[in-house]
Design a protein around this motif. Structure first.
Motif, PDB file in Angstrom:
ATOM      1  N   ARG A  32      23.458  10.518  84.602  1.00  0.00           N
ATOM      2  CA  ARG A  32      22.306   9.729  83.654  1.00  0.00           C
ATOM      3  C   ARG A  32      21.760   8.825  84.096  1.00  0.00           C
ATOM      4  O   ARG A  32      20.580   7.857  84.156  1.00  0.00           O
ATOM      5  CB  ARG A  32      22.652   9.005  82.359  1.00  0.00           C
ATOM      6  N   ALA A 252      15.533   5.623  67.497  1.00  0.00           N
ATOM      7  CA  ALA A 252      17.065   6.091  68.471  1.00  0.00           C
ATOM      8  C   ALA A 252      16.636   7.515  69.442  1.00  0.00           C
ATOM      9  O   ALA A 252      17.089   8.638  68.997  1.00  0.00           O
ATOM     10  CB  ALA A 252      18.191   7.070  67.044  1.00  0.00           C
ATOM     11  N   CYS A 253      16.089   7.170  70.124  1.00  0.00           N
ATOM     12  CA  CYS A 253      15.595   8.030  71.225  1.00  0.00           C
ATOM     13  C   CYS A 253      16.468   8.320  72.577  1.00  0.00           C
ATOM     14  O   CYS A 253      16.410   8.734  73.256  1.00  0.00           O
ATOM     15  CB  CYS A 253      13.872   7.612  71.905  1.00  0.00           C
ATOM     16  N   PRO A 255      20.409   7.428  73.160  1.00  0.00           N
ATOM     17  CA  PRO A 255      21.582   8.751  72.652  1.00  0.00           C
ATOM     18  C   PRO A 255      22.378   7.543  72.845  1.00  0.00           C
ATOM     19  O   PRO A 255      22.633   6.429  73.759  1.00  0.00           O
ATOM     20  CB  PRO A 255      21.933  10.101  73.529  1.00  0.00           C
ATOM     21  N   VAL A 257      27.378   8.405  70.940  1.00  0.00           N
ATOM     22  CA  VAL A 257      28.148   9.257  70.399  1.00  0.00           C
ATOM     23  C   VAL A 257      29.784   8.102  70.311  1.00  0.00           C
ATOM     24  O   VAL A 257      29.266   7.652  71.420  1.00  0.00           O
ATOM     25  CB  VAL A 257      28.475  10.488  70.938  1.00  0.00           C
ATOM     26  N   GLU A 270      26.445   9.725  76.003  1.00  0.00           N
ATOM     27  CA  GLU A 270      26.910  11.802  75.517  1.00  0.00           C
ATOM     28  C   GLU A 270      28.430  11.887  75.231  1.00  0.00           C
ATOM     29  O   GLU A 270      29.216  11.151  75.605  1.00  0.00           O
ATOM     30  CB  GLU A 270      26.194  12.381  76.483  1.00  0.00           C
ATOM     31  N   TYR A 271      28.164  13.387  74.535  1.00  0.00           N
ATOM     32  CA  TYR A 271      29.889  13.247  74.189  1.00  0.00           C
ATOM     33  C   TYR A 271      30.934  14.152  75.338  1.00  0.00           C
ATOM     34  O   TYR A 271      31.595  13.602  75.560  1.00  0.00           O
ATOM     35  CB  TYR A 271      29.671  14.637  73.019  1.00  0.00           C
ATOM     36  N   ARG A 272      29.762  14.565  76.478  1.00  0.00           N
ATOM     37  CA  ARG A 272      30.529  15.038  77.432  1.00  0.00           C
ATOM     38  C   ARG A 272      31.282  13.618  78.364  1.00  0.00           C
ATOM     39  O   ARG A 272      32.557  14.238  79.058  1.00  0.00           O
ATOM     40  CB  ARG A 272      28.843  15.358  78.796  1.00  0.00           C
ATOM     41  N   ALA A 275      34.981  13.786  76.557  1.00  0.00           N
ATOM     42  CA  ALA A 275      35.320  15.210  76.891  1.00  0.00           C
ATOM     43  C   ALA A 275      36.924  14.783  77.331  1.00  0.00           C
ATOM     44  O   ALA A 275      37.657  15.337  76.692  1.00  0.00           O
ATOM     45  CB  ALA A 275      34.852  16.170  77.435  1.00  0.00           C
ATOM     46  N   ARG A 276      36.688  13.915  78.037  1.00  0.00           N
ATOM     47  CA  ARG A 276      37.925  13.890  78.467  1.00  0.00           C
ATOM     48  C   ARG A 276      39.250  13.338  78.573  1.00  0.00           C
ATOM     49  O   ARG A 276      40.288  12.793  78.403  1.00  0.00           O
ATOM     50  CB  ARG A 276      38.144  13.427  79.761  1.00  0.00           C
ATOM     51  N   LYS A 281      39.460  15.812  70.841  1.00  0.00           N
ATOM     52  CA  LYS A 281      39.414  16.686  69.767  1.00  0.00           C
ATOM     53  C   LYS A 281      39.778  16.481  68.427  1.00  0.00           C
ATOM     54  O   LYS A 281      39.020  17.623  67.439  1.00  0.00           O
ATOM     55  CB  LYS A 281      40.147  18.473  71.068  1.00  0.00           C
ATOM     56  N   VAL A 285      34.825  12.040  65.416  1.00  0.00           N
ATOM     57  CA  VAL A 285      32.639  11.917  66.693  1.00  0.00           C
ATOM     58  C   VAL A 285      31.712  11.515  65.280  1.00  0.00           C
ATOM     59  O   VAL A 285      31.962  11.767  64.546  1.00  0.00           O
ATOM     60  CB  VAL A 285      32.598  13.503  67.618  1.00  0.00           C
ATOM     61  N   PHE A 286      31.012  11.046  66.061  1.00  0.00           N
ATOM     62  CA  PHE A 286      29.465  10.628  64.706  1.00  0.00           C
ATOM     63  C   PHE A 286      29.114   9.828  66.126  1.00  0.00           C
ATOM     64  O   PHE A 286      29.441   9.363  67.102  1.00  0.00           O
ATOM     65  CB  PHE A 286      29.757  10.084  63.800  1.00  0.00           C
ATOM     66  N   GLU A 287      27.430   9.975  65.877  1.00  0.00           N
ATOM     67  CA  GLU A 287      26.694   9.825  66.241  1.00  0.00           C
ATOM     68  C   GLU A 287      26.110   8.787  65.546  1.00  0.00           C
ATOM     69  O   GLU A 287      25.908   8.762  64.062  1.00  0.00           O
ATOM     70  CB  GLU A 287      25.258  11.076  66.267  1.00  0.00           C
ATOM     71  N   PRO A 290      20.317   4.894  63.815  1.00  0.00           N
ATOM     72  CA  PRO A 290      19.200   3.821  64.171  1.00  0.00           C
ATOM     73  C   PRO A 290      19.866   2.687  62.882  1.00  0.00           C
ATOM     74  O   PRO A 290      19.744   2.686  61.608  1.00  0.00           O
ATOM     75  CB  PRO A 290      18.210   4.216  64.026  1.00  0.00           C
TER      76      PRO A 290
END
Lengths: 299, 240
Positions: A32, A252-253, A255, A257, A270-272, A275-276, A281, A285-287, A290
């Motif tokens: 990104r 909210a264009c 992102p 998380v 982003e969630y990715r 992830a570490r 897990k 987790v929420f978004e 706006p």
């Protein structure tokens, strides 16, 4: 496109790991924002009468000893300097009102990245992994941090236009998005004596919020007034002495998380990039929705 | 089929892809090019960890179980496949879907089911803004609430919202129909509530059953186009 990351650890024993926990988050946002990266970390507070200043020099090899000697000669006071290539953190008991104009006059090639009792900033151009290695991000300690990976759209790729931006003391902001009225904001603030370091749109937002807070707003009401004043797309993540704050524009264009556990609150584009994180897990987790203001305070 | 691991010797028709160990391209290449003739009917994807483009463009009647959170465009352009995500999904899940089923156990970010022509998209929790934008025939069932501008310019298909809807629901709707159970923050231009017919109750019942979400169809209201924007009205206030 840009990537934002933020991390606030809830348990004091995790403060030593703040940088290492954050590393995969920042690296995970490389796609990104591959052209610059930066990070603001909030540490234990200095005593009331002390300040620290993060400085950035134009070259990696810089005569910081000469800078320190000149500082001591001019102010006739003690100073400590911690250096990392082209970055340094100067700690002293001189207020920003005297250090900033002195530095601008005597060392015009230096950029004062931030001032305060808690915040240190490192930012530079380059791939996030390289920037992180350059300043040993994995060793950083503290209560919370905000980081950014930049894919420039609104101004040139230079170290001073990398995020985070700061204004005032112990306040910083990173941004994913683009503002369409940064010059309108500048035209409002400049007559009030507020100076800008760059032509970057994010700096306008950062200085706007800091101005609102100096005018008496708390962080939440400053952000709320931005809903009317700041036109454009944004996910803003802000760091202050005691909190991380997150807000997204009405459309909210851009992102965001959030992952929250008993140990930490982690924010990313982003969630990715989350992830570490240990225990993610089972995290909540929420978004973020706006125009809702999310504030997490240091406990 | 390098890197493909059988989960169990007896499950010859079932394969696992571990995205922590294998690049996404191995999964998608298998689904696009190698699946036919292998006898594989069930693919497990583990450690998705928010990866983008998981199982996009599949054109085969295969079941794909994604165990974790997916990133952008998961199951985009899906045809025939049944994709289950045991987690949340990023923007654009099942965008451009033609047929098949995409079932998300968690929440979906923006633009879920965007511009999709067919198939069924189920999101058990909330869907963010612009859910079903420009949908062209897909059926979408959202177990939670949807964000602002959902079903914007939706042309065909049905959107069932078990929770609430945000602002500007169904703005500039064409012939898609929305069934909403909770509150609507506001309707978009040309969208309005209409009486439920027996056919509408039956449609909601059928869609909820297929989505495996339990609600009483009697609790839903129908939102459809007033069809006033279909024709230019020179007398309208030109205030936009």
């Amino acid at each position: 496109m840009c990537g934002i990351v933020g991390l606030l650890v809830k348990k004091p024993q995790l403060r030593e790991q703040l940088g290492s926990l954050m590393m995969p988050m920042l690296i995970g946002m490389t796609e990104r924002g591959p052209d610059s990266a930066g990070l603001a970390v909030f540490t234990e507070a200095l005593p009331e009468d002390q300040r620290k200043y993060s400085l950035c020099a134009p070259e990696w090899e810089y005569d910081w000893a000469g800078f320190e000697a000149e500082f001591i000669r001019h102010f006739g006071t003690e100073a400590a300097i911690r250096t990392k290539g082209n970055h340094a953190v100067l700690t002293c008991d001189e207020p920003a009102a005297s250090v900033r104009p002195w530095a601008a006059r005597v060392f015009p090639d230096l950029h004062v990245l931030c001032a305060g009792r808690q915040v240190d900033i490192y930012k530079d151009i380059g791939n996030p992994a390289d920037v992180a290695a350059r300043y040993d991000f994995d060793t950083l300690t503290g209560t919370h941090l905000v980081g950014h990976t930049r894919m420039a759209t609104e101004s040139a790729v230079t170290p001073d236009r990398a995020h985070p931006f700061t204004a005032g003391e112990d306040f910083c902001l990173v941004h994913n998005g683009s503002l369409s009225n940064p010059y309108q904001i500048r035209r409002k603030l400049e007559p009030l004596g507020i100076r800008f370091d760059t032509d970057n749109d994010t700096e306008a937002a950062c200085r706007y919020f800091e101005w609102r807070m100096r005018e008496g707003d708390d962080l939440e009401s400053a952000i709320r007034s931005g809903f009317d004043e700041l036109d454009g797309f944004y996910t803003f993540l802000m760091g202050s002495r005691e909190a991380l704050a997150l807000v997204r524009d009405a459309f909210a264009c851009k992102p965001a998380v959030v992952a929250e556990t008993e140990d930490y609150v982690a924010v990313s584009s982003e969630y990715r990039s989350l992830a570490r994180l240990p225990g993610v897990k089972n995290a909540n987790v929420f978004e973020p929705v706006p125009e809702e203001i999310y504030v997490w305070r240091v406990s | 089929m390098e890197g493909v691991v059988n989960v169990a010797p007896e499950a010859k028709n079932r394969l696992t892809f571990d995205l922590a160990a294998q690049p996404l391209r191995e999964l998608n290449r298998f689904l696009h090019h190698d699946l036919a003739g292998t006898g594989v009917t069930h693919v497990d994807v583990i450690n998705p960890d928010g990866t983008h483009n998981i199982a996009v463009g599949v054109d085969a009647p295969v079941r794909i179980d994604v165990d974790g959170h997916a990133g952008y465009y998961c199951a985009g352009m899906n045809k025939l496949a049944q994709v289950n995500v045991n987690g949340n999904v990023g923007p654009g899940v099942a965008e451009g879907m033609v047929s098949g089923t995409v079932h998300v156990k968690g929440f979906a970010s923006v633009s879920a089911g965007a511009a999709a022509h067919g198939g069924l998209l189920v999101i058990e929790k909330d869907a963010s803004l612009r859910c079903g934008i420009s949908m062209k025939g897909i059926d979408i069932v959202v177990g939670g609430s949807v964000g602002d501008f959902s079903a914007f310019m939706a042309q065909a298909g049905r959107l069932v919202i078990c929770g609430d809807a945000g602002d500007a629901l169904g703005d500039s709707l064409y012939e898609a129909v929305i069934y909403v159970r909770g509150k609507v923050a506001s309707f978009g231009a040309d969208a309005h509530e209409e009486p439920m017919s027996d056919a509408d109750f039956a449609a909601v019942e059928e869609l909820l059953a297929r989505a495996r979400i339990k609600h009483d169809p009697k609790q839903f209201r129908r939102v459809a186009s007033k069809r006033e924007l279909y024709h230019w009205n020179a007398d309208a206030d030109q205030e936009y």
